[in-house]
Write a protein that holds these residues in place. Sequence first.
Motif, PDB file in Angstrom:
ATOM      1  N   ALA A  19      52.096 -54.504  26.931  1.00  0.00           N
ATOM      2  CA  ALA A  19      51.852 -53.423  25.964  1.00  0.00           C
ATOM      3  C   ALA A  19      50.389 -52.980  25.980  1.00  0.00           C
ATOM      4  N   GLY A  20      49.812 -52.945  27.178  1.00  0.00           N
ATOM      5  CA  GLY A  20      48.440 -52.472  27.334  1.00  0.00           C
ATOM      6  C   GLY A  20      47.365 -53.499  27.045  1.00  0.00           C
ATOM      7  N   VAL A  21      47.748 -54.712  26.709  1.00  0.00           N
ATOM      8  CA  VAL A  21      46.788 -55.778  26.393  1.00  0.00           C
ATOM      9  C   VAL A  21      46.806 -56.803  27.527  1.00  0.00           C
ATOM     10  N   TRP A  22      45.601 -57.198  27.993  1.00  0.00           N
ATOM     11  CA  TRP A  22      45.506 -58.140  29.106  1.00  0.00           C
ATOM     12  C   TRP A  22      45.679 -59.579  28.631  1.00  0.00           C
ATOM     13  N   PHE A  23      46.446 -60.331  29.405  1.00  0.00           N
ATOM     14  CA  PHE A  23      46.660 -61.764  29.184  1.00  0.00           C
ATOM     15  C   PHE A  23      46.410 -62.506  30.488  1.00  0.00           C
ATOM     16  N   THR A  24      45.854 -63.701  30.366  1.00  0.00           N
ATOM     17  CA  THR A  24      45.859 -64.627  31.490  1.00  0.00           C
ATOM     18  C   THR A  24      47.141 -65.450  31.376  1.00  0.00           C
ATOM     19  N   VAL A  25      48.067 -65.214  32.293  1.00  0.00           N
ATOM     20  CA  VAL A  25      49.387 -65.836  32.227  1.00  0.00           C
ATOM     21  C   VAL A  25      49.370 -67.121  33.055  1.00  0.00           C
ATOM     22  N   ALA A  26      49.720 -68.208  32.408  1.00  0.00           N
ATOM     23  CA  ALA A  26      49.739 -69.513  33.065  1.00  0.00           C
ATOM     24  C   ALA A  26      51.172 -70.017  33.137  1.00  0.00           C
TER      25      ALA A  26
END
Length: 220
Positions: A19-26
């Motif tokens: 939704a336009g928000v950056w996440f560091t996905v682990a």
Amino acid sequence: MYGYVIWGDYPVLTRQQVAGVWFTVAVVPQKGFLARYRRRRVLHMLHRWGVTRCVLPSEITEEAAGFGLLPVAVYELRRAMLPQLLEMQGDLRHSTALLRAGHVSPAVYDAALVLARRVRYLALDTGGGTETLARELRTRLGLCVGGVGRPAVTVSFGGAPSGSTICLGEDCRRYQRLEYSLTEEKLGTWPLSEQLLAALFEAGGIKKEEIRVKTIVTNA
């Protein structure tokens, strides 16, 4: 940047938008001979990348905390959703509500204003600052604080709920679970969870007008 920890077979870190928000996905393994070792390596990398708050599976909350990774708090989202949570309690226009808190904070003050516009009577159990809050409600809204009969709903900023209670304290997830839906699809294949919504709401990826509360469930 937020972290987003999910179960998977092979440990990996990527950066992705939700939704336009950056996440560091682990992606971390849950089972297997080396699962704990690999999982801890990934959590350590998240910490080294500067991540401190994550959307986390409840099973590894304590393990992640050992690496300085905390779950995204949901209480700010719940506080923003208070008008909708009250609507789920039925018609309160002729009812008493109880507001309970250890002291009057800005969040408690805001909740009092929301309640005062929706109920006939408002009882305050708010510790320090109660007299000032009661005076402000009387001045701004003409509401004389006090309860008549048993409260139809209690809004609590801490502690275990009893009866019909809406928990808004920092410990709210301990006592109640909320299920949500969105007015339009924004998450793609990402599962809708309260922690994810809280992160997106905080970051401006989703507005509260786009969020609908489906159910409130008290934890056993």
